[in-house]
Design a protein around this motif. Structure first.
Motif: not given
Length: 360
Positions: A90, A102, A107, A114
């Motif tokens: 990530l 993050v 994303l 994920f």
């Protein structure tokens, strides 16, 4: 040389199909077998680091250097593999306290992808000695929330557009991440005119015990709003009366008020600049200027020791026997930002004191 696991390569193959095309470009004229990516039981590249020599893979020259930097036609495969692994993590940046934040704008949308990237990232952050992880998930990607919770993330707070989750990596250390906001902040406006009448309202929605009670205009401070501007705004919204902030007379600190949060309530003294009342029909049932003596004689006010004390303080202030707190804009070297410090000024020169201000 670092290796790429089968699960990592599988996710890479599913989510970054264009990578192998870009990977082939530097090797003009080289045909790379699919086995190079994910064939079980075979190795496309071999090396003997202790005895550096030229080897051939599918007919092309491969030089294995002493530092295990494999090259094909002069292009570093180690850098290529590192790039592959980076694409399986990530996007995140370091915070000031040894943790990571993050990047919620990058994303993956697929929960399966994920999941794999989150697990790989946690392993990478743990290996690098990182501590806290901040994961902000927009409402548009709420399907990722249960994935993160299953991996050990905890809820921190939520707003209309997102939920913030956290993860503390060091198992041998207590979590040092700060908690969610613990307080809500409210204000009440004490506005008195030249006839010793106080501006009061009756709310449309209240408990049965407060039905018919005349009270001060009150409300909550908005995000990034000053106490003094919030008090002026609330009085204007509920009654239509314009005011000038003078000082904070007192404040109350209570706990477990709403959603188990604590409450700070500031009673502010304001000077009226207008007198015509225009009520807010959404919240307010009625508003008026009420004689102060009549206001304090209300059973609910008279029987409340705390509010009775507040009225006594306000009356003492009118007689210049008490001095409240006024805001002063100052810049701190800690953050370089202007902020409001509330204090009173008592000086030999009366003109320098906020305690001499008149209220009507």
């Amino acid at each position: 040389m670092d290796s790429v696991s089968l699960s990592e390569a599988t996710v890479m193959r599913r989510t970054h199909l264009g990578f192998m095309h870009s990977f082939r470009q530097p090797f003009s004229g080289v045909t790379i077998s699919p086995r190079f990516c994910h064939t079980k039981g075979s190795r496309a590249i071999s090396s003997n680091v202790s005895n550096t020599k030229s080897q051939y893979v599918y007919g092309e020259s491969l030089a294995a250097t002493a530092d295990s930097d494999y090259k094909m036609n002069g292009v570093s495969l180690k850098n290529r593999i590192s790039s592959v692994k980076e694409r399986l993590l990530l996007d995140a940046f370091d915070d000031e306290y040894g943790g990571v934040v993050v990047d919620h704008g990058k994303l993956p949308s697929n929960p399966t992808v994920f999941t794999s990237m989150l697990r790989n990232s946690l392993s990478d952050w743990r290996r690098k000695g990182k501590k806290g992880v901040w994961l902000k998930l927009p409402v548009e990607q709420s399907e990722l929330v249960p994935v993160a919770v299953k991996e050990g993330f905890e809820y921190h707070h939520a707003e209309k557009g997102y939920v913030m989750l956290t993860y503390w990596i060091p198992e041998e250390e207590p979590c040092m991440l700060p908690g969610n906001a613990s307080h809500q902040v409210g204000v009440g406006g004490f506005v008195l005119n030249q006839y010793k009448e106080v501006l009061v309202v009756q709310e449309k929605y209240c408990t049965s015990s407060n039905t018919g009670l005349w009270k001060l205009p009150t409300g909550f401070i908005n995000e990034s709003e000053e106490i003094f501007s919030g008090a002026v705004r609330e009085v204007k919204e509920e009654t239509g009366v314009d005011t000038d902030f003078l000082e904070v007379i007192a404040f109350r600190h209570a706990h477990n008020v709403a959603f188990e949060k604590s409450d700070l309530f500031f009673i502010c003294m304001l000077k009226p600049l207008s007198y015509k009342i225009i009520i807010d029909n959404l919240e307010i049932k009625a508003a008026k200027w009420m004689p102060l003596v009549e206001f304090v004689e209300q059973p609910m006010i008279k029987g409340d020791k705390m509010f009775k004390r507040v009225i006594e303080i306000c009356e003492a202030r009118l007689r210049h026997r008490y001095c409240g707190l006024s805001p002063h804009r100052l810049v701190s070297t800690f953050d370089g930002r202007p902020s409001s410090l509330y204090y009173n000024v008592v000086d030999d020169d009366p003109s320098d004191s906020n305690c001499t201000a008149e209220f009507y």
